[in-house]
Design a protein around this motif. Structure first.
Motif, mmCIF file in Angstrom:
data_model
loop_
_atom_site.group_PDB
_atom_site.id
_atom_site.type_symbol
_atom_site.label_atom_id
_atom_site.label_comp_id
_atom_site.label_asym_id
_atom_site.label_seq_id
_atom_site.Cartn_x
_atom_site.Cartn_y
_atom_site.Cartn_z
ATOM 1 N N VAL A 113 0.841 -1.201 0.000
ATOM 2 C CA VAL A 113 0.000 0.000 0.000
ATOM 3 C C VAL A 113 0.877 1.252 0.000
ATOM 4 O O VAL A 113 0.627 2.199 -0.751
ATOM 5 N N VAL A 114 1.920 1.257 0.816
ATOM 6 C CA VAL A 114 2.826 2.401 0.873
ATOM 7 C C VAL A 114 3.572 2.546 -0.458
ATOM 8 O O VAL A 114 3.756 3.657 -0.962
ATOM 9 N N ALA A 115 3.986 1.431 -1.049
ATOM 10 C CA ALA A 115 4.678 1.472 -2.341
ATOM 11 C C ALA A 115 3.757 2.024 -3.426
ATOM 12 O O ALA A 115 4.176 2.849 -4.248
ATOM 13 N N LEU A 116 2.501 1.588 -3.443
ATOM 14 C CA LEU A 116 1.538 2.087 -4.420
ATOM 15 C C LEU A 116 1.298 3.579 -4.215
ATOM 16 O O LEU A 116 1.267 4.354 -5.181
ATOM 17 N N LEU A 117 1.149 3.988 -2.990
ATOM 18 C CA LEU A 117 0.933 5.395 -2.685
ATOM 19 C C LEU A 117 2.144 6.235 -3.115
ATOM 20 O O LEU A 117 1.986 7.312 -3.706
ATOM 21 N N ALA A 118 3.345 5.751 -2.831
ATOM 22 C CA ALA A 118 4.556 6.477 -3.228
ATOM 23 C C ALA A 118 4.661 6.569 -4.748
ATOM 24 O O ALA A 118 4.986 7.630 -5.292
ATOM 25 N N LEU A 119 4.367 5.474 -5.443
ATOM 26 C CA LEU A 119 4.395 5.481 -6.901
ATOM 27 C C LEU A 119 3.375 6.460 -7.455
ATOM 28 O O LEU A 119 3.663 7.225 -8.372
ATOM 29 N N TRP A 120 2.177 6.452 -6.884
ATOM 30 C CA TRP A 120 1.110 7.322 -7.344
ATOM 31 C C TRP A 120 1.468 8.797 -7.145
ATOM 32 O O TRP A 120 1.318 9.612 -8.059
ATOM 33 N N VAL A 121 1.971 9.148 -5.963
ATOM 34 C CA VAL A 121 2.330 10.534 -5.681
ATOM 35 C C VAL A 121 3.474 10.979 -6.589
ATOM 36 O O VAL A 121 3.443 12.067 -7.173
ATOM 37 N N TRP A 122 4.474 10.106 -6.745
ATOM 38 C CA TRP A 122 5.608 10.459 -7.591
ATOM 39 C C TRP A 122 5.168 10.651 -9.046
ATOM 40 O O TRP A 122 5.555 11.623 -9.695
ATOM 41 N N ALA A 123 4.362 9.742 -9.564
ATOM 42 C CA ALA A 123 3.901 9.849 -10.950
ATOM 43 C C ALA A 123 3.034 11.089 -11.138
ATOM 44 O O ALA A 123 3.127 11.778 -12.158
ATOM 45 N N PHE A 124 2.181 11.386 -10.164
ATOM 46 C CA PHE A 124 1.302 12.549 -10.263
ATOM 47 C C PHE A 124 2.132 13.846 -10.282
ATOM 48 O O PHE A 124 1.916 14.718 -11.132
ATOM 49 N N ILE A 125 3.091 13.957 -9.383
ATOM 50 C CA ILE A 125 3.939 15.161 -9.348
ATOM 51 C C ILE A 125 4.795 15.255 -10.599
ATOM 52 O O ILE A 125 4.964 16.331 -11.176
ATOM 53 N N ASP A 126 5.322 14.121 -11.052
ATOM 54 C CA ASP A 126 6.121 14.103 -12.273
ATOM 55 C C ASP A 126 5.284 14.536 -13.469
ATOM 56 O O ASP A 126 5.743 15.298 -14.321
ATOM 57 N N CYS A 127 4.056 14.072 -13.511
ATOM 58 C CA CYS A 127 3.149 14.437 -14.602
ATOM 59 C C CYS A 127 2.841 15.935 -14.574
ATOM 60 O O CYS A 127 2.805 16.588 -15.607
ATOM 61 N N LEU A 128 2.628 16.478 -13.398
ATOM 62 C CA LEU A 128 2.321 17.903 -13.277
ATOM 63 C C LEU A 128 3.510 18.791 -13.650
ATOM 64 O O LEU A 128 3.341 19.857 -14.242
ATOM 65 N N THR A 129 4.710 18.371 -13.316
ATOM 66 C CA THR A 129 5.884 19.215 -13.521
ATOM 67 C C THR A 129 6.578 18.999 -14.863
ATOM 68 O O THR A 129 7.495 19.743 -15.202
ATOM 69 N N THR A 130 6.149 18.014 -15.625
ATOM 70 C CA THR A 130 6.765 17.752 -16.914
ATOM 71 C C THR A 130 6.348 18.823 -17.920
ATOM 72 O O THR A 130 5.166 19.133 -18.033
ATOM 73 N N PRO A 131 7.303 19.393 -18.663
ATOM 74 C CA PRO A 131 6.942 20.374 -19.687
ATOM 75 C C PRO A 131 6.050 19.751 -20.758
ATOM 76 O O PRO A 131 6.152 18.555 -21.060
#
Length: 135
Positions: free
Chosen positions: A7-25
């Motif tokens: 659950v923690v791994a999924l949450l970390a992956l989700w948060v990282w992907a979401f932030i990466d998606c938002l900050t990607t040009p």
């Protein structure tokens, strides 16, 4: 404890992907518009995050940089990978200019030192007002 790790791994992956998606040009996003990727990652945490990592972002960098990754202009924006300082001709030229300036300054200091030493020697040769005892 073992149930918490996925659950923690999924949450970390989700948060990282979401932030990466938002900050990607915008120019590095592939296959869908950036807004669509944000929605997919937000509403489908596991599948959306994995899809974003696999297909959403251009991991090779901006498309303009991939055409010429090496060469003397590689350190400039949009031209590829930056050069190491000892490979950059502009940096080496600036070092040479700096060395020449330092050498000129050193020559000026040496000339000034020689002039001052000669002045001091000249003052020692001349008799002073009360410097030498009367005999």
């Amino acid at each position: 404890m073992l149930r918490v790790v996925p659950v923690v791994a999924l949450l970390a992956l989700w948060v990282w992907a979401f932030i990466d998606c938002l900050t990607t040009p915008e120019d590095e996003v592939r296959h869908l518009p950036k807004v669509a990727w944000v929605i997919v990652v937000l509403f489908f945490p596991l599948v959306g995050s994995i899809a974003w990592l696999v297909a959403g972002r251009d991991r090779t960098g901006a498309r303009g940089r991939a055409a010429r990754p090496f060469g003397p202009t590689a350190g400039r924006p949009g031209q590829g990978r930056p050069l190491a300082p000892d490979d950059d001709p502009e940096f080496l030229a600036s070092l040479k200019r700096g060395n020449e300036q330092h050498e000129d300054l050193l020559k000026q200091w040496e000339a000034d030192l020689r002039r001052r030493e000669e002045e001091l020697r000249g003052d020692e040769d001349r008799p002073g007002d009360g410097d030498h005892p009367k005999g």
